[in-house]
Design an enzyme around this catalytic site. Structure first.
Site, short mmCIF file in Angstrom:
data_model
loop_
_atom_site.label_atom_id
_atom_site.label_comp_id
_atom_site.label_asym_id
_atom_site.label_seq_id
_atom_site.Cartn_x
_atom_site.Cartn_y
_atom_site.Cartn_z
N ARG A 93 -5.49 -7.03 5.58
CA ARG A 93 -4.34 -7.35 4.71
C ARG A 93 -3.08 -7.54 5.58
NH1 ARG A 93 0.83 -6.00 3.76
NH2 ARG A 93 0.34 -3.78 3.65
N ASP A 94 -2.51 -6.44 6.06
CA ASP A 94 -1.26 -6.54 6.84
C ASP A 94 -1.49 -7.38 8.10
OD1 ASP A 94 1.31 -6.03 7.88
OD2 ASP A 94 1.29 -3.97 7.18
N HIS B 124 3.11 4.52 7.16
CA HIS B 124 2.70 3.16 7.56
C HIS B 124 3.70 2.71 8.64
CE1 HIS B 124 1.35 -1.08 6.33
NE2 HIS B 124 2.50 -1.35 6.93
N CYS C 201 4.91 -8.45 8.38
CA CYS C 201 5.31 -9.10 7.14
C CYS C 201 5.97 -10.43 7.46
CB CYS C 201 6.29 -8.20 6.37
SG CYS C 201 6.96 -9.01 4.92
N ASN D 192 1.06 -3.50 13.22
CA ASN D 192 0.96 -2.09 12.83
C ASN D 192 0.58 -1.25 14.04
OD1 ASN D 192 0.05 -3.80 10.38
ND2 ASN D 192 0.50 -1.82 9.48
N1 COA Z 1 -1.19 -14.04 -7.71
C1 COA Z 1 -1.39 -15.37 -7.80
N2 COA Z 1 -0.46 -16.22 -8.22
C2 COA Z 1 0.73 -15.71 -8.58
C3 COA Z 1 1.00 -14.34 -8.50
C4 COA Z 1 -0.02 -13.49 -8.03
N3 COA Z 1 0.17 -12.19 -7.92
N4 COA Z 1 2.25 -14.13 -8.90
C5 COA Z 1 2.76 -15.32 -9.24
N5 COA Z 1 1.84 -16.27 -9.03
C6 COA Z 1 1.97 -17.72 -9.23
C7 COA Z 1 2.43 -18.03 -10.62
O1 COA Z 1 1.34 -18.14 -11.49
C8 COA Z 1 3.14 -19.35 -10.42
O2 COA Z 1 2.18 -20.37 -10.28
P1 COA Z 1 2.47 -21.85 -10.78
O3 COA Z 1 3.60 -22.34 -9.93
O4 COA Z 1 1.19 -22.54 -10.54
O5 COA Z 1 2.85 -21.69 -12.21
C9 COA Z 1 3.78 -19.18 -9.05
O6 COA Z 1 2.99 -18.20 -8.37
C10 COA Z 1 5.22 -18.75 -9.12
O7 COA Z 1 5.29 -17.58 -9.94
P2 COA Z 1 6.57 -16.63 -9.96
O8 COA Z 1 6.33 -15.49 -10.87
O9 COA Z 1 7.82 -17.46 -10.20
O10 COA Z 1 6.54 -16.06 -8.50
P3 COA Z 1 7.58 -16.23 -7.34
O11 COA Z 1 7.50 -17.60 -6.77
O12 COA Z 1 8.89 -15.72 -7.80
O13 COA Z 1 6.95 -15.22 -6.27
C11 COA Z 1 5.69 -13.22 -5.80
C12 COA Z 1 6.86 -13.83 -6.53
C13 COA Z 1 5.86 -11.71 -5.81
C14 COA Z 1 4.40 -13.59 -6.51
C15 COA Z 1 5.62 -13.77 -4.36
O14 COA Z 1 6.90 -13.69 -3.79
C16 COA Z 1 4.64 -13.03 -3.52
O15 COA Z 1 3.44 -13.12 -3.71
N6 COA Z 1 5.10 -12.25 -2.52
C17 COA Z 1 4.25 -11.45 -1.69
C18 COA Z 1 4.85 -11.31 -0.33
C19 COA Z 1 3.98 -10.46 0.54
O16 COA Z 1 2.82 -10.21 0.29
N7 COA Z 1 4.55 -10.02 1.67
C20 COA Z 1 3.85 -9.28 2.66
C21 COA Z 1 3.45 -7.94 2.20
S1 COA Z 1 4.76 -6.77 2.21
ZN ZN Z 2 3.16 -3.32 7.20
#
Ligand code: COA
Ligand code: ZN
Length: 320
Positions: free
Chosen positions: A14-15, A206, A239, A248
């Site tokens: 994952r990370d 972590h 990240c 990590n």
């Molecule tokens: N899994 C799959 N798709 C997702 C989702 C999820 N958990 N959350 C949102 N989506 C999809 C939505 O369905 C939408 O799809 P569409 O454009 O086809 O309709 C699109 O993503 C945008 O949705 P929205 O709710 O507006 O999300 P966003 O663009 O504001 O993003 C997060 C928010 C949280 C989903 C996104 O920023 C993210 O996944 N961040 C993770 C970052 C990360 O993992 N960092 C490292 C670890 S710390």
């Molecule tokens: Zn981390």
């Protein structure tokens, strides 16, 4: 030998993999996780149910969770940022949801595109929905030891967010040092304060080894009462939404250190090292971890080929 049990939680797939530029084929991820499942981990963070446009490297999360061979006794956890992620994680039969938000407002917005309050409300609804199911809830608080954009993060602020989740009866909280800003004193102090305030919560530390303080932070956190650590095979990790993020703490380096000190990590170090040695071929570049290169301190090397002659000469000089 002190024998104290330390629980090791693997986060490489994952990370570690989330920041790799090259997509790692799903079959290779499965083979790696299946090998790690046989190596004595308490927990494996398999993947994240994030948006595939935010984290394309982990876009195969659903398939991955469906195809790994689960070993009883290992907790299979997944990172979940929102309700959509929780739905996917539930369908994937994850043992645990590792819900994520940041203590720093700036990092929360950069990483999750929400304010902290929006994240909290979303995660609270996930926790409420999971109540009464088998799923365990852990909350990872990113940037608990500092934010690369905002700077220092007050321990009181970290504890206040932990408290809001403690009130929702979560099982555990992870204090994440997202970009390696923790120093050994801060690691001691925050762990100590957390343990005093939340004795009922399962605490994970972590650490990232971005500034070489990871191993020292583990040791002071243990002194302060911690017994559970996230670590990444080969020292991969970071990240993509935190400037300057790097790996990590390295699983095999950390476990090797703790083994040498007489702790019981439960890990089969030979299997972990064998897996780490396969990483460069898998990811296409070198790994930061050191023990996979150096070998165990218990390993013995043959003296130079002309050792007998050198020794003869030295002894002859000594006799003069
Ligand atoms: N899994 C799959 N798709 C997702 C989702 C999820 N958990 N959350 C949102 N989506 C999809 C939505 O369905 C939408 O799809 P569409 O454009 O086809 O309709 C699109 O993503 C945008 O949705 P929205 O709710 O507006 O999300 P966003 O663009 O504001 O993003 C997060 C928010 C949280 C989903 C996104 O920023 C993210 O996944 N961040 C993770 C970052 C990360 O993992 N960092 C490292 C670890 S710390
Ligand atoms: Zn981390």
């Amino acid at each position: 030998m002190n024998g104290k049990r330390i629980y090791m939680q693997e986060v490489a797939t994952r990370d570690g993999f989330q920041i790799e530029q090259q997509f790692i084929p799903t079959d290779d991820k499965i083979a790696l996780i299946d090998a790690l499942s046989q190596a004595g981990y308490a927990k494996i963070e398999v993947t994240s149910f994030t948006s595939p446009s935010a984290i394309p490297a982990l876009r195969d999360a659903d398939e991955l969770m469906a195809r790994i061979a689960r070993v009883p006794g290992v907790v299979y956890t997944v990172l979940v940022p929102n309700a959509r992620g929780a739905e996917r994680a539930m369908a994937a039969r994850a043992d645990e949801f590792n819900l994520v938000m940041s203590v720093s407002e700036t990092h929360n917005i950069a990483n999750l595109r929400m304010t902290r309050e929006q994240s909290y409300q979303g995660l609270k609804s996930v926790i409420d929905a999971a109540r009464g199911t088998e799923v365990a809830i852990n909350v990872s608080l990113s940037t608990s030891f500092g934010c690369p954009m905002e700077g220092p993060v007050a321990h009181t602020e970290v504890l206040a967010w932990a408290d809001r989740f403690a009130q929702l009866d979560v099982r555990g909280v992870t204090l994440c040092d997202t970009t390696g800003m923790a120093d050994p004193r801060a690691a001691y102090e925050l762990t100590h304060a957390f343990k005093a305030r939340f004795p009922q919560l399962e605490l994970t530390l972590h650490f990232h080894n971005t500034r070489g303080m990871g191993g020292a932070n583990v040791l002071t956190a243990i002194e302060a009462g911690a017994n559970r650590f996230d670590a990444s095979l080969g020292g991969l990790g970071g990240c993509p939404y935190a400037p300057g993020a790097t790996g990590n703490i390295c699983t095999e380096d950390t476990a090797h250190m703790l083994d040498a000190m007489g702790y019981d990590t439960g890990l089969m170090l030979d299997r972990v090292i064998a897996a780490a040695r396969q990483l460069p071929a898998l990811i296409g570049h070198d790994i930061p971890g050191q023990v996979a290169k150096a070998g165990l301190i218990a390993e013995r090397h043959a003296p130079p080929a002309d050792f007998a002659a050198i020794r003869e000469r030295a002894l002859a000089r000594e006799a003069q």
